[in-house]
Design a protein around this motif. Structure first.
Motif, PDB file in Angstrom:
ATOM      1  N   GLY A   1       0.806  -1.210   0.000  1.00 51.44           N
ATOM      2  CA  GLY A   1       0.000   0.000   0.000  1.00 51.44           C
ATOM      3  C   GLY A   1       0.844   1.266   0.000  1.00 51.44           C
ATOM      4  O   GLY A   1       2.061   1.251  -0.133  1.00 51.44           O
ATOM      5  N   ASN A   2       0.152   2.376   0.165  1.00 57.14           N
ATOM      6  CA  ASN A   2       0.803   3.693   0.067  1.00 57.14           C
ATOM      7  C   ASN A   2       1.357   4.105   1.416  1.00 57.14           C
ATOM      8  O   ASN A   2       0.987   5.130   1.975  1.00 57.14           O
ATOM      9  N   LYS A   3       2.239   3.284   1.956  1.00 58.48           N
ATOM     10  CA  LYS A   3       2.849   3.599   3.242  1.00 58.48           C
ATOM     11  C   LYS A   3       4.024   4.545   3.037  1.00 58.48           C
ATOM     12  O   LYS A   3       4.677   4.544   1.997  1.00 58.48           O
ATOM     13  N   THR A   4       4.311   5.336   4.052  1.00 58.13           N
ATOM     14  CA  THR A   4       5.431   6.272   3.988  1.00 58.13           C
ATOM     15  C   THR A   4       6.428   6.023   5.100  1.00 58.13           C
ATOM     16  O   THR A   4       7.286   6.862   5.331  1.00 58.13           O
ATOM     17  N   PHE A   5       6.318   4.914   5.781  1.00 56.38           N
ATOM     18  CA  PHE A   5       7.300   4.588   6.803  1.00 56.38           C
ATOM     19  C   PHE A   5       7.289   3.088   7.027  1.00 56.38           C
ATOM     20  O   PHE A   5       6.375   2.380   6.619  1.00 56.38           O
ATOM     21  N   GLY A   6       8.338   2.601   7.665  1.00 56.55           N
ATOM     22  CA  GLY A   6       8.422   1.198   8.016  1.00 56.55           C
ATOM     23  C   GLY A   6       9.447   1.004   9.120  1.00 56.55           C
ATOM     24  O   GLY A   6      10.345   1.825   9.312  1.00 56.55           O
ATOM     25  N   MET A   7       9.275  -0.059   9.872  1.00 60.59           N
ATOM     26  CA  MET A   7      10.162  -0.357  10.984  1.00 60.59           C
ATOM     27  C   MET A   7      11.179  -1.419  10.550  1.00 60.59           C
ATOM     28  O   MET A   7      10.842  -2.374   9.851  1.00 60.59           O
ATOM     29  N   LEU A   8      12.434  -1.217  10.972  1.00 59.76           N
ATOM     30  CA  LEU A   8      13.508  -2.172  10.716  1.00 59.76           C
ATOM     31  C   LEU A   8      13.869  -2.851  12.029  1.00 59.76           C
ATOM     32  O   LEU A   8      14.622  -2.287  12.837  1.00 59.76           O
ATOM     33  N   PRO A   9      13.362  -4.037  12.298  1.00 62.24           N
ATOM     34  CA  PRO A   9      13.663  -4.707  13.575  1.00 62.24           C
ATOM     35  C   PRO A   9      14.929  -5.555  13.467  1.00 62.24           C
ATOM     36  O   PRO A   9      15.491  -5.757  12.388  1.00 62.24           O
ATOM     37  N   GLY A  10      15.371  -6.062  14.612  1.00 61.39           N
ATOM     38  CA  GLY A  10      16.451  -7.028  14.660  1.00 61.39           C
ATOM     39  C   GLY A  10      17.817  -6.481  14.303  1.00 61.39           C
ATOM     40  O   GLY A  10      18.665  -7.216  13.793  1.00 61.39           O
ATOM     41  N   LEU A  11      18.061  -5.178  14.519  1.00 65.24           N
ATOM     42  CA  LEU A  11      19.367  -4.604  14.219  1.00 65.24           C
ATOM     43  C   LEU A  11      20.366  -4.945  15.322  1.00 65.24           C
ATOM     44  O   LEU A  11      19.991  -5.227  16.467  1.00 65.24           O
ATOM     45  N   GLU A  12      21.615  -4.895  14.950  1.00 67.48           N
ATOM     46  CA  GLU A  12      22.677  -5.122  15.920  1.00 67.48           C
ATOM     47  C   GLU A  12      23.123  -3.784  16.504  1.00 67.48           C
ATOM     48  O   GLU A  12      23.321  -2.817  15.761  1.00 67.48           O
ATOM     49  N   PRO A  13      23.282  -3.684  17.828  1.00 68.95           N
ATOM     50  CA  PRO A  13      23.764  -2.428  18.407  1.00 68.95           C
ATOM     51  C   PRO A  13      25.168  -2.088  17.904  1.00 68.95           C
ATOM     52  O   PRO A  13      25.950  -2.959  17.540  1.00 68.95           O
ATOM     53  N   TYR A  14      25.422  -0.789  17.868  1.00 63.00           N
ATOM     54  CA  TYR A  14      26.742  -0.262  17.544  1.00 63.00           C
ATOM     55  C   TYR A  14      27.217  -0.791  16.185  1.00 63.00           C
ATOM     56  O   TYR A  14      28.332  -1.277  16.035  1.00 63.00           O
TER      57      TYR A  14
END
Length: 1192
Positions: A886-899
């Motif tokens: 759909g016409n979303k304008t944002f999204g979340m990026l989970p599971g990132l590594e710190p630093y």
């Protein structure tokens, strides 16, 4: 593998004809690429081109022509000499300019109006005026913001007043944690960016109302200073008053006053609004009031347009998309609550920049021919039309005797080769302009046939055959078709001749096979081409699988015997419930059957036999019902016997009566009769469902269709299943009539960027109602005030319109007709021409790192015109791919590594595929807390020291700043002593602890820190060794895994001095008891003071035990208020509670602490020994405050 996938592997008879029909996309006027033609602009930058001042400026201008065109530019109306500017280059074989800003150029120096000219020997085409402006994102003006103090229930407006940028910024409100502020019917953001409160509530109190302005082109966000709001709550004010007054005082603030609605914006009772045709109309009304007002919108004297009206911002904003002049009028918003209402009228006027009614089209003429260029546009106000020739106003252009200008039309008479030129039509009014190039190309070319020679067409009998003859010539050639080498010209209703040269045989029969010759001729010559047509027999299933009822663990077989053309190779596939057969050796597929061994309940279902050839596909299905074995063979239940003796009576044009005699029901009552029919005229051998009647009925009146040769049969149904069909009835042929219905499922979907494929479900043979079934296909571009374009085609299911703009809406309709007339007027459907890949990437990609493992990506949506198709969603490419529908304008990026450092880009997706990627965005995740140290070892125990060794954390999650070591002694009753804390540099890996107590067990807590905080800790225990010289007979404790050997100690209860001490204490207690007994027997009066001392209130007495004062922590029970009349023992001590879990046992005065999460980290110890008094002990009564502290 699904059924639809298998079916796609085959090409049915109708699909074969439709594939051949693709030849119609070639127009007879398309100029082959090897012939001379004037330039045509194929790509150019937008008229209003806002550029990023930090990046190179690319001004596009691409064109085609023969010979290839050369390019030149004007800037602000004068020649732009790019050779004199080192910062400007032109791409090879292109007119695209690249202005180098990143190597010292200034974008502001290149502001202006640019126009590109593409020229060759046959003319010159020009681009639009391209206005170049660098984007601007100014800083917020510094201002001093005073806190807003508001009474509960009042309205409030927080002004944003963003800086003026180019283009205007996008406004949103967030808090200090970069979280969007929640909005509702009560609190919402206006179109101007201000935040409106219809009425404030206590929960609105906060100090971080922050307005943000996002500038897309420069990908920057400016932040306004935080705004503070303090709401005075009536409840909190009453609580404050109540705390300072007695129970008999009268107090209380006035309750929140309800108010009828008042408009915050717009002001006054009326206002005006001007909007341009095709734009989005936004009207806004925000009201204050308590309760919160509800907004309603109406249009005076009319209705709000359906399908184009949307309500946003909790109905405070009225949104009408794609407005037209018909949307002008007065729009009223009404704000209402329980106390009243208020309204505002907005007078809307819709103006229009010029838009095309008929844009000029390229014209190919031969010498001596006539032609016209038509340029018609509309707008409000009416646009003026002006013509140019090769980029020069036609009034001052070189004269051409074959040319005559008549307003919006140029008339050409007896053109010559020198008449070739490119003409520009300019339609303009005060709101904009349109510019279109159209060339006149004068060519003299003999005919060409573009279809390959001796092309072979294979068609199933009784299907349409389409033979291609794509051609070109100037003058336009005439096309004739012949059958055979010496055959006569083809004419008559048996054939359909299309303008592009295609010959159509609507119903191909065996006698239509052979060689066909296409002849193209004009005054300059003649050419011919031969194609071959083969007619194949249709594939048929002459023995279809039949319904089966089988007992569990039995064997069942389905037959599928086929008949096909000997030159076609069929493949037979079996499916269960439209899916592949189970991978089970019990299923045996033979040449013309399917056998299932050892049937189980899971084999119950529908089995389908599919036969595919390269030209057609047929299928037949049957149901398998698995039943349990009957308990006893006494009664045999079976399917009923077929009905018999069918009779037709009461024959009319549209109905007939059918009667029959039922067969034996075989111990299971007949529940219904199914009546089927065969159309021997259109589909011989195919039986279709007609109707179903109850089992008690043996007659039925059947509805009939015109032009059908009917036969009927009846099938009886009981609980076990269906009978075999009855013998067919006699035939009955109905009269012909015009069609009653039009094709269903009409769609318009482009398969290529420049076409529109119109499809429909053809009528069945019995629906044609008469001979000569055809279809009238009509289309026109939506919202262009264009006339319908129609074509009549044979009994096919597809028509392709070529030369369409990319992804524009069309109105489409398909009407059936036969030799007796037309069907009723069909309904219109909306379709779209073909999609193309998106043109641009999402802009202003921003990454907000929420924490060390989560980030939020924002981007600006791609304009729908640049999507060039149905928007499917967006994809984020980083170490993996995330898709957001759909016409979303944002999204979340989970599971990132710190630093860690990441790189991403965003792409828009339509039905054609993905667009270009946005510029890579690099971001880093912040530090986090580390994991626990990998190990902690305690070695080398001595009398007063221990050596600690440790490993760094497996996951540091940042830069380690230090280690923290905490330790405390543990006595033999497992009570903990004082806690000692040591901070150790991060580069150390071992430590020697000295000055420890000998023969003492210690518990150690060890963790690592980054700048964010402390990680999880690892614990260990160890024991220092004993001094063997001081105490004999004591075993040395062993150190390992935090455990120590128990030591032998001297039992003081066996010592003489201890026994003597206990005897003295017992004698003293006996003497005290004797004294108390004597005093009690004396009787008499005693002072009140002594009585009070004997029965002191525990709430004002210090709590002491015989060995000292209580610690300040108590069990949860201790926090309960004391009941009146409670007494302490006469020795003024408080008995210990039964709970062993009380923190009293571990408390140590004020040294107890709590972590931020509420966990207790105070030092553990045994009960304190009684400390000696400093100086003289006070004789005053204990303070009530100190007495209460002893309970806390």
């Amino acid at each position: 593998m699904k059924l639809n996938f298998i079916l796609q592997m085959s090409i049915s008879t109708s699909k074969t004809s439709l594939v051949l029909f693709l030849c119609q996309i070639i127009s007879a006027l398309d100029v082959p690429l090897d012939l001379s033609q004037p330039p045509t602009i194929t790509q150019q930058s937008p008229k209003d081109y806002i550029v990023d001042p930090r990046e190179n400026i690319v001004i596009q201008c691409e064109a085609k022509g023969k010979p290839p065109p050369s390019f030149s530019w004007t800037r602000n109306g004068t020649h732009f000499d790019i050779d004199k500017d080192a910062q400007v280059t032109m791409k090879p074989n292109s007119g695209t300019l690249v202005i180098n800003i990143m190597n010292g150029g200034k974008a502001e120096a290149y502001e202006g109006v640019y126009q590109c000219t593409a020229r060759n020997e046959r003319g010159a085409a020009i681009s639009n005026n391209i206005v170049i402006r660098p984007s601007r994102s100014p800083l917020w003006t510094k201002e001093k913001l005073e806190p807003n103090h508001v009474r509960e229930g009042d309205s409030l407006v927080l002004h944003c007043r963003p800086p003026v940028g180019l283009p205007p910024p996008i406004i949103f409100w967030m808090d200090n944690a970069f979280q969007r502020l929640p909005q509702s019917e009560r609190v919402s953001q206006g179109l101007n960016g201000d935040l409106y409160f219809s009425n404030v509530q206590p929960e609105d109190t906060r100090e971080d109302y922050i307005c943000y302005a996002r500038f897309n082109h420069t990908q920057t966000i400016q932040q306004k200073q935080p705004i503070s709001v303090k709401v005075f709550s009536m409840d909190s004010l009453n609580d404050t008053i109540a705390a300072n007054l007695s129970d008999t005082d009268i107090y209380g603030a006035k309750p929140v006053t309800e108010r009828q609605p008042v408009l915050l914006t717009p002001t006054g009772s009326t206002s005006t609004k001007v909007e341009l045709r095709g734009n989005v109309l936004l009207l806004e009304c925000i009201a204050a009031g308590l309760p919160t007002p509800v907004i309603r919108w109406i249009k005076e004297g009319g209705e709000l347009p359906a399908n184009r009206t949307f309500f946003e911002n909790f109905k405070k904003t009225l949104k009408i998309i794609d407005v037209s002049e018909a949307d002008s009028g007065n729009y009223k918003c009404i704000a209402r609550n329980a106390l009243g209402s208020v309204h505002h009228v907005i007078s809307v006027t819709v103006k229009a920049a010029p838009y095309w009614i008929t844009a000029p089209r390229n014209l190919v003429l031969s010498p001596g021919e006539d032609g016209t260029l038509i340029c018609r546009a509309n707008g409000n106000p009416k646009p003026s039309i002006s013509w140019l020739a090769n980029g020069v106003p036609i009034a001052i252009a070189p004269e051409d005797p074959s040319r005559k200008v008549d307003g919006d039309t140029i008339i050409f008479s007896h053109v010559q080769e020198r008449s070739s030129a490119v003409y520009q039509c300019n339609a303009s009014n005060e709101y904009g302009y349109l510019l279109a190039n159209a060339f006149v190309n004068v060519l003299a070319e003999p005919p060409r046939i573009l279809t390959p020679a001796n092309k072979l067409y294979q068609v199933i009998a009784d299907s349409p055959a389409l033979l291609d003859c794509a051609y070109f010539g100037s003058p336009k050639p005439e096309i004739e078709w012949f059958k055979g080498v010496k055959g006569s010209i083809l004419r008559g209703n048996e054939y359909v001749f299309h303008d592009n040269g295609t010959l159509e045989i609507p119903v191909a029969q065996k006698n239509n096979a052979g060689t066909y010759t296409c002849v193209a001729r004009n005054e300059l010559g003649k050419i011919q081409n031969e194609v071959q047509l083969e007619i194949k027999d249709p594939t048929m299933i002459i023995k279809q699988p039949e319904y089966k009822v089988i007992q569990r663990y039995g064997q069942v077989s389905f037959e599928c015997i086929i008949k096909h053309d000997s030159t076609l190779l069929p493949t037979v596939t079996w499916l269960k419930d439209n899916d592949e057969l189970p991978d089970d050796e019990r299923f045996l597929v033979g040449k013309d059957n399917l056998t299932i061994m050892n049937v189980t309940d899971k084999d119950d279902g529908t089995y389908t036999c599919i036969v595919n050839t390269t030209l057609d596909s047929v299928s037949a299905s049957a149901v398998l019902t698995v039943v349990a074995a009957p308990p006893t063979p006494a009664i045999i239940y079976a399917r009923p016997n077929p009905p018999f003796d069918l009779e037709l009576t009461g024959q009319l044009e549209r109905s007939i009566d059918l009667s029959w005699i039922p067969g034996d029901e075989n111990n299971s009552p007949i529940t219904s009769f199914v009546i089927e029919f065969e159309d021997a005229l259109h589909e011989p051998g195919v039986w279709r469902y007609q109707t179903e009647v109850p089992g008690s009925q043996t007659t039925a009146q059947l509805k009939l269709s015109p032009y059908v040769n009917y036969s009927f049969r009846v099938i009886a149904v009981n609980r076990i299943g269906r009978s075999q069909p009855s013998e067919p009835s006699e035939q009955y042929l109905t009269k012909s009539a015009s069609p009653d219905e039009n094709p269903a499922n009409v769609q318009g979907i482009g398969s290529e960027p420049d076409n529109l494929v119109i499809t429909w479900e053809p009528l069945k043979g019995f629906q044609s109602n008469g001979p000569g079934l055809q279809y009238k296909v009509s289309w026109r571009q939506k919202d262009v005030d264009d006339e319908w374009t129609s074509v009549i085609v044979a009994n096919v299911s597809k028509y392709i319109v070529s030369g369409t703009p990319t992804f524009v809406p069309y109105e489409v309709k398909v009407q059936a007709l036969n030799d007796l007339g037309y069907a009723p007027e069909p309904s219109e459907v909306i379709g779209h021409s073909g999609e193309d890949l998106p043109m641009v990437a999402p802009g202003n990609v921003q990454v907000h790192v929420i924490n060390s493992t989560l980030a939020k990506v924002h981007w600006d949506p791609v304009p729908l015109k640049s999507v060039r198709g149905h928007l499917q969603g967006y994809k984020i490419y980083y170490w993996k791919i995330l898709t957001f529908r759909g016409n979303k304008t944002f999204g979340m990026l989970p599971g990132l590594e710190p630093y860690s450092s990441y790189k991403l880009n965003v792409r828009v997706v339509n039905g054609k595929g993905e667009g270009p990627a946005s510029p890579d965005k690099v971001f880093k995740t912040p530090e986090g807390v580390p994991s626990s140290p990998s190990f902690l070892k305690i070695t080398n125990p001595t009398l007063d020291s221990l050596t600690l060794e440790w490993g760094s954390p497996t996951h540091p999650n940042g830069v380690l700043t230090s280690y923290t070591l905490k330790f405390q002694p543990i006595n033999n009753t497992h009570e903990l002593g004082p806690l000692v804390e040591i901070r150790i540099p991060a580069n150390e890996s071992s430590l020697i602890l000295k000055n420890l107590n000998y023969s003492t067990r210690y518990k150690f807590y060890f963790n690592a820190q980054t700048s964010v905080g402390s990680g999880s800790q690892i614990t260990e225990e160890a024991v220092t060794i004993m001094d063997e010289g001081k105490i004999s007979g004591i075993l040395r404790p062993a150190v390992g895994a935090g455990k120590a050997m128990a030591s032998r100690q001297v039992d003081i209860a066996t010592q003489g001095w201890f026994i003597g001490l206990m005897c003295a204490v017992a004698l003293l207690i006996l003497i005290l008891l004797i004294v108390c007994f004597i005093r009690r027997n004396k009787g008499g009066k005693y002072p009140v003071k002594e009585k009070e001392d004997a029965h002191a209130d525990p709430e004002i007495q210090p709590m002491k035990e015989d060995d000292g004062t209580f610690g300040e922590y108590s069990d949860a029970e201790d926090h309960k208020p004391l009941k009146k009349g409670s007494r302490t023992p006469s020795d003024r001590t408080v008995k210990k509670e039964d709970s062993d879990d009380s923190l009293v046992d571990y408390g140590e005065g004020v040294n107890g602490q709590f972590n931020e999460d509420g966990s207790f980290i105070g030092q553990y110890s045994g009960k304190k020994e009684k400390e000696p008094a400093e100086g003289n002990e006070s004789s005053e009564a204990p303070s009530p405050v100190n007495a209460m502290n002893s309970f806390v």
